[in-house]
Structures are given as C-alpha cells and as structure tokens.
Design a protein around this motif. Structure first.
Motif, short mmCIF file in Angstrom:
data_model
loop_
_atom_site.label_atom_id
_atom_site.label_comp_id
_atom_site.label_asym_id
_atom_site.label_seq_id
_atom_site.Cartn_x
_atom_site.Cartn_y
_atom_site.Cartn_z
N CYS A 214 -1.31 -7.58 -4.81
CA CYS A 214 -0.46 -7.02 -3.74
C CYS A 214 -1.23 -6.09 -2.81
CB CYS A 214 0.74 -6.31 -4.34
SG CYS A 214 0.38 -4.65 -4.97
N ARG A 215 -2.35 -5.55 -3.28
CA ARG A 215 -3.21 -4.60 -2.55
C ARG A 215 -2.55 -3.23 -2.35
NH1 ARG A 215 -3.24 -9.42 0.29
NH2 ARG A 215 -5.20 -10.54 0.60
N LYS A 216 -1.38 -2.99 -2.93
CA LYS A 216 -0.63 -1.75 -2.66
C LYS A 216 -0.33 -0.92 -3.91
CE LYS A 216 1.81 -3.60 1.31
NZ LYS A 216 2.79 -4.64 1.54
N CYS A 217 -0.27 -1.56 -5.06
CA CYS A 217 0.17 -0.83 -6.26
C CYS A 217 -0.95 0.08 -6.77
CB CYS A 217 0.63 -1.81 -7.34
SG CYS A 217 -0.72 -2.72 -8.12
N CYS B 16 -4.04 -1.86 -7.96
CA CYS B 16 -4.82 -2.38 -6.83
C CYS B 16 -5.61 -1.25 -6.19
CB CYS B 16 -3.90 -3.02 -5.80
SG CYS B 16 -3.36 -4.68 -6.28
N CYS C 25 -2.72 -6.04 -11.40
CA CYS C 25 -1.60 -5.98 -10.46
C CYS C 25 -0.41 -6.78 -11.01
CB CYS C 25 -2.03 -6.57 -9.11
SG CYS C 25 -0.68 -6.62 -7.91
ZN LIG Z 1 -1.09 -4.61 -6.85
#
Ligand SMILES: [Zn+2]
Ligand SMILES: [Zn+2]
Length: 338
Positions: A92-95, A98, A106
């Motif tokens: 997700c690149r956001k959690c 990540c 992730c």
């Molecule tokens: Zn993530």
C-alpha cells in the motif's frame, strides 16, 4: 491477448482478454519469461494455500520478466524496449510496515497470483513502475524472472544475519534452497552445507558451490558436521522445521522459510530457551530486487543452472504438471511467451 486461467483445481483454460490499461505511473510489460513456483502448483492442484482460496478464475505466475511496451505519462526512468524484472507484491506504501521499509509485511499488499490478484501467465501485464527493475544486457529475461526466488534467498540470509565466517546449514535443495545457499555465501559464510533427499538436487548444489551436499535419507548431518551458527530451512516439511532447531548451535539463529503443516509438528518449547537461539520467520522479501540483479550481474550468484525445462504459454498446464511430477530431474520449469 492470451491469458491462461486456473478455472478450478486441475484445469487451466486459455482465454482471450483485452490488454490491460496502464495508469500514469505504470508500465505495460510484454511478459516473456515466467518461472513456475511451488505456490502455482499448489493452487493448480488444490485451489488454495492456507487462508487464500481461488474462488474466481485466476491467472497464476509471479516470477516474471518482460519488455516494456508502453510507459505511463509520469514515468521517467523507463522506455519502451527496456528489459525488466517484475516484483510481484505491490504494497500500500502507506501503512506502518511500508513506511518502515518492511513492505513484505504490508497487510494490504496485492501479490500476483494470490487470489483475487491475477499473475503473469499472460501476454501483457500492467505494473507500477516503482516495482519494475531494469535488467542489464548481461542478464537474460529467464534470469530476470528468477530474481523472484533469489529475493527469497537473499531475504532469508538477511533475516539470519549471515555474516563473515559463519557456518550455515540450508535444509532443502529446491530452487529456494539453492538460491539461499548462494546468498549465504555472498553474505560471507565460510561453509554452507545443504541437505535434501533427491540426489539430482544435491549434485546441482555441489555444482553451484556447496561445501557439501548431504542426502539425509543416507547420512546424518549432525553426526557429520555438528552444529551450525545459522540454519536456514527452505524445505517446508515438519521434519526439517524441527531438525533446524536441533542443528543450530547455542546462541545461533534458525530461519524458517518453508511452511510445514502445523498439525504434524512436534517441538520442545524449552529448546530455544535453554540453548538461547533465535527462531525467525522469513516471509517473501523487501528491498531485494536491485541487489539480486547486481549479484547476478557480478557473477556472485548464478541462476541459469536452475532452469531445467521450458514450455510455451499455451502449455502452462503441462509446465505445472511437469514441475510437480519431476522433482528428481527438474529444479525450475519456465513458461516462455513468444
Ligand atoms: Zn502497507
Ligand atoms: Zn515463487
């Protein structure tokens, strides 16, 4: 374009579907080489792995490389015609995970060929550009596809903190075992002993530089070599999962990569306490692809000897069956898309 779908366990069907669209940060990749993985075989044979169940027709395949056919508007560092290896898990690149760089953890990852996300036994694939890696001229597309299993080996060696001069045991000489062995050497191990029950795989391990390769149906590893600083288990059987803990030296590290069925395990919970060793899990990989490419480019690790047989896309089902039925004469089966 052609795509090969797992329709139900034991049945792959060819379908004609539209080429995927790409967004402004994506690449359209003409897929050229895909490695057959144990997970593809398990989905093909049983329709599930653990909690993941194939409910809709699914395209398998996640070890892939191809040629860039189109480039999204905002992509700067790729052009049409570039050879690329595709990292199959898009996080997700956001959690939290990540952001910490441990994007293999992730919870919202989209991983190719894990239901309901389609894989690459197909002619074209839309890939986010930040999970594509350019291959130098020295590396073939076949080798490019195998950056995926190599990534598993690199991550296993990193989890075990394999270091200069370590003695290492690698349990299992399948594709993952063979790249884990080479990763352990690359990390500085002075001795890497590998085990299996298939002589063909052990011979391959010796060709690839194993210090020794032991058939555990004939010889006992601990009798021959004692205990190891690091034990990396890649075989995925309950026997090897348990054996890893008996083989590690006091204060050492066990890395469990292969997943056994839990109901068969017979473990003494006091062992890691009284002998104070670490038991670590290694799940997929993160931040390995560019390093994998560099290690192959520098001839530190070789992937070509792993490739046993290649099938065309139309024979994806034959490739899965061949790979499943011939462990005594095959390491890695490939699907080639022309
Ligand atoms: Zn993530
Ligand atoms: Zn795989």
């Amino acid at each position: 374009m052609k795509a090969m779908y797992l329709k139900e366990p034991g049945t792959i069907v060819e379908k004609d579907i539209p080429k995927p669209d790409i967004n402004e940060e994506g690449l359209l990749v003409e897929i050229k080489q895909v490695g057959v993985c144990g997970s593809d075989i398990e989905y093909y044979e049983t329709g599930k792995i653990g909690e993941f169940v194939v409910e809709e027709p699914l395209i398998l395949g996640h070890e892939s490389a191809g040629v860039v056919a189109d480039v999204g508007e905002k992509v700067e560092n790729f052009e049409t015609g570039d050879k690329v290896a595709l990292e199959p898990g898009i996080p997700c690149r956001k959690c939290k995970h990540c952001k910490e760089g441990k994007y293999n953890l992730c919870p919202n990852v989209n991983f190719m060929a894990t239901p309901p996300i389609d894989g690459t036994f197909t002619e074209y694939f839309a890939q986010p550009a930040d999970f594509a890696y350019r291959l130098p001229d020295s590396i073939s597309l076949e080798e490019g596809a195998l950056m995926e299993p190599l990534s598993v080996g690199i991550h296993a060696a990193r989890r075990g903190n394999v270091d200069l001069g370590d003695s290492v045991a690698v349990l299992g000489a399948g594709p993952i075992g063979l790249v884990t062995m080479q990763s352990a050497f690359a990390a500085g191990a002075s001795k890497v002993i590998i085990t299996d029950i298939v002589d063909f795989r052990l011979e391959k391990a010796k060709d690839l530089g194993a210090t020794d390769a032991i058939n555990v149906q004939k010889d006992d590893l601990k009798d021959l070599y004692g205990e190891f600083d690091k034990v990396l288990q890649t075989a995925g059987t309950s026997d090897t999962y348990e054996e890893a803990m008996h083989l590690v030296d006091r204060g050492g590290k066990v890395v469990q990569v292969g997943t056994p069925s839990a109901d068969e395990l017979n473990i003494d919970p006091n062992e890691p306490i009284t002998r104070e060793f670490d038991i670590l899990g290694a799940f997929r990989y993160a931040n390995t692809y560019q390093d994998a490419i560099n290690l192959v480019h520098s001839d530190t690790i070789s992937l070509k000897p792993l490739i046993s047989k290649t099938f065309p896309l139309e024979e994806t089902e034959e490739a899965l069956i061949y790979s499943s039925e011939n462990p005594e004469k095959s390491i890695k089966t490939m699907v080639e898309i022309s």
